[in-house]
Design a protein around this motif. Structure first.
Motif, PDB file in Angstrom:
ATOM      1  N   ARG A   1       0.842  -1.302  -0.172  1.00 55.73           N
ATOM      2  CA  ARG A   1      -0.062  -0.079  -0.297  1.00 55.73           C
ATOM      3  C   ARG A   1       0.892   1.261  -0.021  1.00 55.73           C
ATOM      4  O   ARG A   1       1.907   1.381   0.586  1.00 55.73           O
ATOM      5  CB  ARG A   1      -0.849  -0.065   1.214  1.00 55.73           C
ATOM      6  N   GLY A   2       0.399   2.337  -0.485  1.00 59.62           N
ATOM      7  CA  GLY A   2       1.219   3.573  -0.640  1.00 59.62           C
ATOM      8  C   GLY A   2       2.028   3.936  -1.906  1.00 59.62           C
ATOM      9  O   GLY A   2       2.424   4.773  -2.175  1.00 59.62           O
TER      10      GLY A   2
ATOM     11  N   LYS B   1       3.568  -6.997   6.272  1.00 62.71           N
ATOM     12  CA  LYS B   1       2.732  -5.689   6.746  1.00 62.71           C
ATOM     13  C   LYS B   1       2.163  -6.039   8.134  1.00 62.71           C
ATOM     14  O   LYS B   1       2.200  -7.054   8.732  1.00 62.71           O
ATOM     15  CB  LYS B   1       1.374  -6.024   6.101  1.00 62.71           C
TER      16      LYS B   1
ATOM     17  N   GLU C   1      -0.879  -4.217  10.757  1.00 62.99           N
ATOM     18  CA  GLU C   1      -1.796  -3.242  11.127  1.00 62.99           C
ATOM     19  C   GLU C   1      -2.887  -3.487  12.406  1.00 62.99           C
ATOM     20  O   GLU C   1      -2.626  -4.773  13.022  1.00 62.99           O
ATOM     21  CB  GLU C   1      -3.088  -3.355   9.907  1.00 62.99           C
TER      22      GLU C   1
ATOM     23  N   TRP D   1       1.422  -0.370   8.703  1.00 68.87           N
ATOM     24  CA  TRP D   1       2.506   0.067   7.865  1.00 68.87           C
ATOM     25  C   TRP D   1       3.137  -1.300   7.150  1.00 68.87           C
ATOM     26  O   TRP D   1       2.948  -2.399   7.492  1.00 68.87           O
ATOM     27  CB  TRP D   1       3.769   0.070   9.445  1.00 68.87           C
TER      28      TRP D   1
ATOM     29  N   ALA E   1       5.806   2.426   3.633  1.00 65.14           N
ATOM     30  CA  ALA E   1       4.630   3.190   3.724  1.00 65.14           C
ATOM     31  C   ALA E   1       3.622   3.168   5.014  1.00 65.14           C
ATOM     32  O   ALA E   1       3.599   1.783   5.528  1.00 65.14           O
ATOM     33  CB  ALA E   1       3.735   3.172   2.435  1.00 65.14           C
TER      34      ALA E   1
ATOM     35  N   GLY F   1       0.309   4.643   7.053  1.00 61.18           N
ATOM     36  CA  GLY F   1      -1.295   5.101   6.810  1.00 61.18           C
ATOM     37  C   GLY F   1      -2.423   4.595   7.655  1.00 61.18           C
ATOM     38  O   GLY F   1      -2.019   4.008   8.770  1.00 61.18           O
TER      39      GLY F   1
ATOM     40  N   SER G   1      -6.510   3.788   8.100  1.00 61.89           N
ATOM     41  CA  SER G   1      -7.701   3.245   7.502  1.00 61.89           C
ATOM     42  C   SER G   1      -9.108   3.544   8.119  1.00 61.89           C
ATOM     43  O   SER G   1      -8.977   3.781   9.408  1.00 61.89           O
ATOM     44  CB  SER G   1      -7.512   1.654   7.121  1.00 61.89           C
TER      45      SER G   1
ATOM     46  N   ASN H   1      -8.238   3.785   2.534  1.00 61.59           N
ATOM     47  CA  ASN H   1      -6.892   3.851   3.063  1.00 61.59           C
ATOM     48  C   ASN H   1      -5.991   5.116   2.548  1.00 61.59           C
ATOM     49  O   ASN H   1      -6.387   5.650   1.443  1.00 61.59           O
ATOM     50  CB  ASN H   1      -6.027   2.795   2.162  1.00 61.59           C
TER      51      ASN H   1
ATOM     52  N   SER I   1      -2.638   6.880   2.761  1.00 58.90           N
ATOM     53  CA  SER I   1      -1.221   6.231   2.853  1.00 58.90           C
ATOM     54  C   SER I   1      -0.212   7.444   2.349  1.00 58.90           C
ATOM     55  O   SER I   1      -0.310   8.443   1.750  1.00 58.90           O
ATOM     56  CB  SER I   1      -0.878   5.206   1.854  1.00 58.90           C
TER      57      SER I   1
ATOM     58  N   ASN J   1      -1.441   7.989  -2.675  1.00 63.75           N
ATOM     59  CA  ASN J   1      -2.147   8.154  -1.019  1.00 63.75           C
ATOM     60  C   ASN J   1      -3.323   7.964  -0.814  1.00 63.75           C
ATOM     61  O   ASN J   1      -3.723   7.952   0.327  1.00 63.75           O
ATOM     62  CB  ASN J   1      -1.918   9.961  -1.255  1.00 63.75           C
TER      63      ASN J   1
END
Length: 778
Positions: free
Chosen positions: A659-660, A688, A690, A709, A737, A739, A741, A754, A756, A769
């Motif tokens: 992501r990102g 990942k 989260e 992340w 990246a 972000g 959610s 999302n 990001s 983003n």
């Protein structure tokens, strides 16, 4: 005697054709004429005359009367004959009259139902209501059945959340002894659940417990959500769900002592309160196994318990252990073995000792398995979930496990399985009663990303195709530059065994996407088989054949891509592959934790233009913390692709898992090419983490938040000679990246937004983003 017959006393009985709410032009009457001089006087009839019958045979009426010719008959016998004829429900009027040596039975048959109409219904269609009522056209009119149908309609509306619904039946006389039946319906408004609360819960919040229930609080999408309508029939299931929830987490003495349902003053909603007594939380201590059967070593069975000292108590852990032990006994050829768990609680230490006793059970056999209630689903679809067949030894636990598997199919709203005594004490009949529910769905979805723009998709799925328990799905998707269509068919019980056969086909085209200025076309067909290799592991083997085409690469693109189009523009491939997957949810004991692992390999070269293969692996886990208010997730995955003669961009990894970044936004890139095309990589890895948690919105809105992340890389090329003086850098450069959610269970589908920010990237990377995904089903 003649004078006595001239003076009669008529004993009449009145039967209501319908209750006061039913308008009917006549009231059924029945009369018996008997001499007044003596109720106990006896009669004898040499002839019985039937008058007024049109459809009903005289023999049928005589069978109800039970009056024999030339036999002594009392007034009480005549009254009993009348009661039997009138009670048959076939006649509107009945009269039993003695006339000398002749008994005259006069009847007026109930009319025939001509048509059935539903008036006033707008929300529920006639086709649905006609399935509820038992009265049918061209059948004999039965006032009691019509009354019952009115109540069935009220109950159907009540189950749909319309507690104020009212149904009034009307009966309209027509010629030729026919009637029309009209059900006048006032549907009323939906009665929602305004609030669900709990008392006595110390360990878990109301928010967490509400997630367990099938009933839901009304939210902003209450028009579309059926679970937030009040349905009294759901209350027992909700109570059991609460008990199961607590017991799976060690609260073995939990009780739900009552459920209070109170209507609001406006009478348009309900307040529900569940009274909970949690009790203490227990853990396992000593686990032992004993055997009363010669030849069965308890030590061998003890290994199958798989319960550790200190582990949180769970009835599932005991259930799984018992199932494994009984299956081992069957494999050893020993029938009628029962594993009886003896549980000893210690309130002081809050611990549980379990002793699994292997004992000889009663010699009972399964005589047959009867299945009822399935109008669409074939019997064999239900029967194949039973490991037990007619003539096998009866094992109550095996039958219960089969019932759970039938419920897990999702084809039925209710499944009742009971064992009743058969033709002898050592035989049982297993009765399976099911209520079918809709299994098809039509789905529409939308998505948005900076690279692809707005996209739409539609899908049609049927999980019980033609009542055979098969899955058939068709999906279509389109964005600004992509079009995808796919077909999938699954037979979950191939040849009646725990083997899944699937067939998939897909067709995808892309044209001048934001990160790629070329066109592609991909076609594939893949049949596969999947089967268990352990309690939690499964293996899928497949064959895949397809064609990849790379077209219209512009002159300003990288020389690498132009050569790939020239030399390998269209490639056909054919090969075999396999995937091993391990999932703890297949035998879940701790509901707060779940992890799964998969490893896949595909080998090309069985015909076609490509020789090589691809390997990928992924491990992921999930853990609920802070009294299950917060969910933590982590995953690690990677892959490698190799082809003799080199790969093309269609075979390499795009890095879309991070992501990102945009698809093909990271990895090797020919920065000297005019259009700055991405090239993809032969290798990738992504990690990942989260967390998802509540962010203060009212629970009925279904909105929660999260942070994440992602870190990983895409690298590796066979050919690094680009357009510039220096070769393309295909090293493993780290990207990451972060972000947050927003998760929204909107009632029309799960929505995730999302936001990001790339915190580590190369200068040529393409970032993204924001992205949104939305899917919905009706």
């Amino acid at each position: 005697m003649a004078n006595g017959l001239q003076t009669v006393l008529k004993i009449c009985a009145t039967r209501k054709a319908l209750r006061a709410s039913v308008v009917f032009p006549a009231i059924a009457m029945g009369c018996i004429a008997v001499p007044a001089i003596a109720q106990a006087q006896q009669y004898s009839f040499s002839r019985v005359v039937i008058v007024g019958n049109e459809r009903i045979e005289p023999a049928t009426i005589l069978a109800f009367a039970r009056i024999a010719r030339n036999a002594p008959v009392t007034a009480a016998d005549l009254n009993a004959a009348y009661q039997r004829i009138a009670g048959s429900g076939l006649f509107e009027k009945v009269a039993v009259t003695p006339k000398g040596s002749t008994l005259e039975i006069t009847v007026k048959e109930y009319p025939t139902v001509n048509v059935i109409n539903f008036e006033g219904n707008k929300v529920v269609k006639d086709e649905v209501l006609s399935q509820v009522v038992q009265t049918k056209p061209n059948r004999v009119f039965n006032p009691a059945e019509v009354e019952a149908d009115a109540q069935r309609l009220v109950q159907a509306y009540s189950d749909d959340g319309r507690m104020a619904a009212r149904v009034t039946p009307k009966v309209i006389r027509r010629s030729d002894n026919r009637v029309d039946i009209a059900f006048e319906i006032k549907e009323g408004k939906v009665t929602n659940i305004e609030r669900i609360t709990f008392t006595g819960n110390r360990s878990y919040s109301d928010r967490r417990l509400r997630q367990v229930l099938a009933s839901k609080q009304a939210g902003i999408f209450r028009t579309f959500v059926k679970d937030d309508t009040f349905n009294e029939r759901r209350i027992p299931a909700d109570r059991q769900k609460l008990i199961d929830f607590y017991q799976q987490r060690g609260f073995m003495d939990v009780q739900v002592t009552g459920v209070s349902s109170q209507m609001t003053r406006a009478r348009d909603a309900f307040y529900m309160t569940f009274n909970v007594i949690e009790g203490q939380k227990f853990h396992f201590d000593k686990v032992t196994t004993t055997s009363e059967i010669d030849g069965l070593d308890p030590e061998e069975f003890q290994k199958l318990a798989k319960i550790r000292s200190g582990q949180t108590y769970s009835p599932q852990a005991i259930e799984y252990a018992v199932t494994r032990m009984e299956q081992l006994a069957i494999k050893k050829g020993v029938q009628f073995v029962r594993v009886q768990p003896q549980i000893t609680k210690d309130q002081r230490t809050q611990s549980v000792d379990v002793t699994f006793q292997l004992v000889r059970g009663p010699r009972i056999f399964v005589q047959r398995i009867d299945i009822e209630g399935n109008t669409t689903t074939l019997d064999r679809v239900i029967r194949r979930e039973f490991d037990t067949a007619e003539g096998d030894a009866f094992n109550p636990r095996a039958i219960q496990n089969a019932a759970d598997r039938v419920r897990a199919t999702g084809f039925f709203s209710n499944v009742d399985v009971n064992a009743n005594q058969g033709s002898s004490p050592d035989q049982v009949v297993v009765d399976v009663n099911v209520d079918e529910q809709p299994t098809g769905s039509l789905g529409f979805g939308a998505s948005f990303s900076k690279s692809d723009g707005v996209g739409f998709n539609a899908s049609l799925q049927e999980s019980n195709f033609l009542g055979r328990g098969q899955f058939l799905g068709l999906s279509l998707g389109t964005t600004k530059d992509n079009n995808t269509s796919s077909l999938r068919f699954v037979e979950p019980r191939f040849l009646g065994r725990d083997v899944s056969f699937s067939f998939g086909a897909s067709y995808t085209t892309t044209s001048s996407a934001t990160n790629n200025s070329f066109d592609t076309r991909r076609i594939s067909v893949s049949p596969s088989f999947e089967f268990p290799v352990s309690e939690r592991g499964r293996l899928a083997v497949r064959y895949k054949v397809g064609e990849d085409s790379l077209n219209n690469v512009p002159l300003e693109s990288s020389q690498i891509l132009r050569l790939e189009e020239e030399e390998k523009g269209t490639q056909r491939y054919s090969g075999f592959g396999y995937t091993y997957s391990f999932n703890t949810k297949r035998e879940q004991i701790d509901p707060r934790f779940d992890w799964r692992f998969s490893f896949s390999q595909d080998f090309w070269g069985v015909g076609g233009d490509v020789t090589g293969g691809v390997t990928s692996a992924k491990i992921q886990g999930e853990r609920k913390v802070f009294n299950e208010e917060v969910t933590l997730r982590a995953s690690l995955e990677g892959g490698a692709v190799h082809a003799s003669g080199g790969t093309t961009i269609l075979q390499r990894f795009s890095g879309s898992q991070i992501r990102g970044f945009q698809s093909y936004g990271i990895g090797p890139r020919d920065t000297d090419a005019t259009n700055d095309d991405a090239l993809g990589g032969n290798y990738y890895w992504v990690g990942k983490v989260e967390a998802q948690f509540p962010i203060g919105f009212p629970e009925e809105y279904g909105i929660s938040g999260g942070v994440f992340w992602d870190v990983g890389s895409v690298w590796g090329l066979n050919d690094t000679n680009g357009d510039g003086v220096d070769p393309v850098d295909d090293s493993m450069h780290l990207r990451s990246a972060v972000g947050f959610s927003i998760f929204w269970d909107s009632g029309i589908g799960p929505l995730r937004l999302n936001f990001s920010k790339a915190v580590k990237k190369e200068d040529y990377d393409k970032t993204q983003n924001f992205d949104l995904t939305l899917s919905t089903q009706f």
